[in-house]
Motif scaffolding. Sequence first.
Motif, PDB file in Angstrom:
ATOM      1  N   ASN A 163      50.224  52.972  41.567  1.00 51.71           N
ATOM      2  CA  ASN A 163      49.832  53.311  42.926  1.00 51.71           C
ATOM      3  C   ASN A 163      50.935  54.108  43.615  1.00 51.71           C
TER       4      ASN A 163
ATOM      5  N   GLU B 217      44.654  51.085  49.093  1.00 48.43           N
ATOM      6  CA  GLU B 217      44.121  49.748  48.844  1.00 48.43           C
ATOM      7  C   GLU B 217      43.523  49.744  47.445  1.00 48.43           C
ATOM      8  N   SER B 218      43.729  48.637  46.712  1.00 50.17           N
ATOM      9  CA  SER B 218      43.420  48.664  45.282  1.00 50.17           C
ATOM     10  C   SER B 218      41.976  49.065  44.953  1.00 50.17           C
ATOM     11  N   THR B 219      41.006  48.460  45.628  1.00 51.59           N
ATOM     12  CA  THR B 219      39.621  48.779  45.254  1.00 51.59           C
ATOM     13  C   THR B 219      39.213  50.171  45.717  1.00 51.59           C
TER      14      THR B 219
ATOM     15  N   LYS C 183      36.755  41.854  46.920  1.00 51.31           N
ATOM     16  CA  LYS C 183      37.583  41.580  45.737  1.00 51.31           C
ATOM     17  C   LYS C 183      37.428  40.143  45.272  1.00 51.31           C
TER      18      LYS C 183
ATOM     19  N   THR D 259      40.284  42.671  40.439  1.00 55.29           N
ATOM     20  CA  THR D 259      40.282  43.915  39.678  1.00 55.29           C
ATOM     21  C   THR D 259      40.873  43.696  38.287  1.00 55.29           C
TER      22      THR D 259
ATOM     23  N   GLY E 140      37.778  46.136  37.372  1.00 55.41           N
ATOM     24  CA  GLY E 140      38.433  47.114  38.225  1.00 55.41           C
ATOM     25  C   GLY E 140      37.837  48.482  38.047  1.00 55.41           C
TER      26      GLY E 140
ATOM     27  N   LEU F 251      46.829  47.206  38.521  1.00 58.68           N
ATOM     28  CA  LEU F 251      47.417  48.186  39.435  1.00 58.68           C
ATOM     29  C   LEU F 251      48.764  47.680  39.921  1.00 58.68           C
ATOM     30  N   ASN F 252      49.784  48.503  39.782  1.00 52.53           N
ATOM     31  CA  ASN F 252      51.072  48.169  40.372  1.00 52.53           C
ATOM     32  C   ASN F 252      51.636  49.374  41.115  1.00 52.53           C
ATOM     33  N   ASN F 253      52.507  49.057  42.039  1.00 53.62           N
ATOM     34  CA  ASN F 253      53.167  50.067  42.851  1.00 53.62           C
ATOM     35  C   ASN F 253      54.271  50.779  42.051  1.00 53.62           C
TER      36      ASN F 253
END
Lengths: 616, 236
Positions: A213, A305-307, A323, A327, A331, A339-341
Amino acid sequence: MRISSVKELDELRREIQDSRDPDRPRITVCGGTGCSATGCKGVAGMLRVGLKSRELEGRVDLSVTGCHGFCECGPIVIVYPQGIFYQRVTPEDVDEIITETIEHGKPVERLLYRDPVTGEKKIHETDIPFYQKQMRLTIGNNTAIDPASISDYLATGGYSALAKVLYGMAPEAVIEEIKRSGLRGRGGGGFPTGVKWESTRNAPGDIKYVICNADEGDPGAYMDRSILEGNPHSVLEGMIIGAYAIGSHEGYVYVRNEYPLAVANTATAIQQARELGLLGEDILGSGFSFDIRINRGGGAFVCGESTALMASLEGKPGEPRAKYIHTSEKGLWDMPSNLNNVETWANVPLIINRGSQWYSRIGTESSKGTKVFSLVGKINNTGLVEVPMGITLREIIFDIGGGIPGGRRLKAVQTGGPSGGCIPEALIDLPVDYERLAEVGSMMGSGGMIVMDENTCMVDIARYFTSFLQEESCGKCVPCREGLFRLGEILTDITQGRGRMEDLPIIEDLSEMLKDASLCGLGTTAANPVMSTLNYFRDEYVAHIRDGKCPAGVCRELIAFRIDREKCTGCGVCMKNCPSGAITGEKKQTHVLNTERCTKCGICYDSCRFDAVKKE
Amino acid sequence: MSEKNRSRGEMVTFMLNGARVQADPGSSLLEAIRFYGLDIPTLCYDEGLTPYGACRLCVVEVGSGKREKLVASCVHPVREGLEVRTHSNRVLKTRKMILELLIARCPGSKKLQDMASELELKEIKFRPLNDDCILCGLCVRMCEEQMAARAIGFAGRGRDRYITTPFDMTSEECRKCGACMYICPACELRCQGTGAETVLCSGCINTEPVCASRYDDAMCFMVPCLSCVRTPEDVK
Ligand SMILES: Cc1cc2nc3c(=O)[nH]c(=O)nc-3n(C[C@H](O)[C@H](O)[C@H](O)COP(=O)(O)O)c2cc1C
Ligand code: SF4
Ligand code: SF4
Ligand code: FES
């Protein structure tokens, strides 16, 4: 050339290291966000020309690197091997740097950093207070690495964590190691990274995705940008390790389109890693395959935002969805996805290389490692700082940040980006820690840190962030769309003198509903700015509503200017500057301000040298 | 047992307002709750369309202690052992607030006004706007999923979001079937009672409820409630 074993990787690394003469002069110019704004391109250009014209080209290396962090003093130039740190360098300074430092080995005194307290000149980065309390694990290498050179990354030990994992650790062991390190997500939620990997690994399905992300939509924040621009391989290495642990063969970097350099550097890095066999089929001859693609996001805040991010990756509108099924199970394209930053990924190689034990010794009970913050607002040393968790806000603001300009008082600090809370001065001995920040009504978020001084109106701040979030809300769910609209309406009323005391409980009810009932994290955290300011600065709200006064003198409708008869010398500066012709008076006579015509722009107040214009 | 390894057809047991009940594993909380006859207000939900989870009127409280939270029942799956409360004070307060916001936006919708009397909403504290659309997205899903047309969709973001045809031009896809108008909860009927100042339609106003004011874990399954002596007909 493709590398197909650890031995070959080590050989290549040694070759690169051996070919480098540690005494060879090298100049690095910071090409980060801040320095680009202050003209580092011109400096780098002049250096290139200067080296060429003196026929030093082959003997001196020159590279433009990622952000060095001390943006306040940019453009920054460091000359190795001595490591001399030059600040506020202009193209005109270049000749002198080449003559004095490169040719004669002496520092150029006037370009050195001067300690504002002691007046002492500092030669090295490590002598400067701004850097001394930092722990620059993920952004530290930015000063030395050319982001476009995989050799630079390899020379500093790059991809050794990947080799260690592929040839010595089972996927489960990697997950265990990350879990033990205590690493938590740096993108906002602070979810334990190892646990997330484990659930994605355990989710049924053959196709799994790993995503980075890099949307970073917070205004004023550039942590992730600086890592991707300055050291893209560290993020790729983290992702490959993660993919191995999770059992994924396809990855994405979702990066905002407004970051062209981050996109370009990441693309170069991917290409280089593929060519060396560090990415793609049969990585390092281990049999494990994984590839990464870049996807450019449209730049909406909510797409982080993840989704929403996954919807956007699928080519759909970037809108969040429920959610309740994670995910990690369903996902991207309904497949298990992790998902990671950016910063989270960049921590992974460090942990693998130096061990979870080492990592977990840094920080507090529940928050481990370091965190990068972008320190902005009313602070002397704006810039990018990386600090160990557990450091206090006071240390960040005063020791690293150098305090508040103009000798003014600190009023509050907002952590966590636009939907973070404002922490009052009384609480700044608070340690940086996920739980402690949440306890006082704010959050770690992705690492924005905005410092506010006594001239900041907290109601106006709440109004500002509420309106930002309202504009960035996707508008799907009612609590966020309508709730923020009404909050904004009420806050605008208060700052314009139309507030009512009954509005305060309505603000509280709306905030409660936002937090409880919104669909995604934007809505559930959106009330933080208004709730924290209402909690800690209620008297300011009351002053606006009941007394019709803005104590900080910010809200235009609630302030008035007048000229103090005693102090006015009749110099006429205010009259000349007033754009609306509201000030009249004869020379050397007391001037008069006509409040009817005054638009409250404050120019007279700023221009009077005798302190005769009063703001009330 | 985790949801994954449950074989098809085996029922999930959960706690509904303190009572142990069972449901099909694939069903949503809303479906399960409605199956037991409890009334949950919804606006963006329709049985024939994919749940969207946007109006948030269907919120219920799940979990207990520190993990207690509100979820949108139309998109939340039933889970083994989950504690669900459909009418706790927190739920009622939230639903009312959401409805209040919607009515302030579209006071002319009869559906919203009826719901206001059902939820005993007595006051609108916000400046009324006279919009027609509550952005529930039912028409969009109706058009796409049931009519296979995709003639309309959302445009804009946040406060500026609106429903329109592609590029705001007359849509080639539209067969003028009227399904969007049929399903729209906002424009289906106009409420005649509201004026610019009143906002809430006085014709449907309620008296104080007779029944217990705290509904947490209450076991009242009577719809219509006999002690309240109110049915949807009474309200009209
Ligand atoms: C409105 C909103 C915006 C977000 N923006 C970002 C972002 O720009 N970058 C990011 O890494 N995470 C962002 N997040 C958090 C992500 O949803 C997600 O939690 C995170 O990327 C997970 O990675 P982590 O566990 O490594 O932190 C955002 C969340 C919300 C609700
Ligand atoms: S909370 Fe806001 S941003 Fe999130 S889905 Fe709802 S309207 Fe969209
Ligand atoms: S037009 Fe009607 S159905 Fe469509 S989104 Fe608006 S309120 Fe819902
Ligand atoms: S009916 Fe569930 S959110 Fe609208």
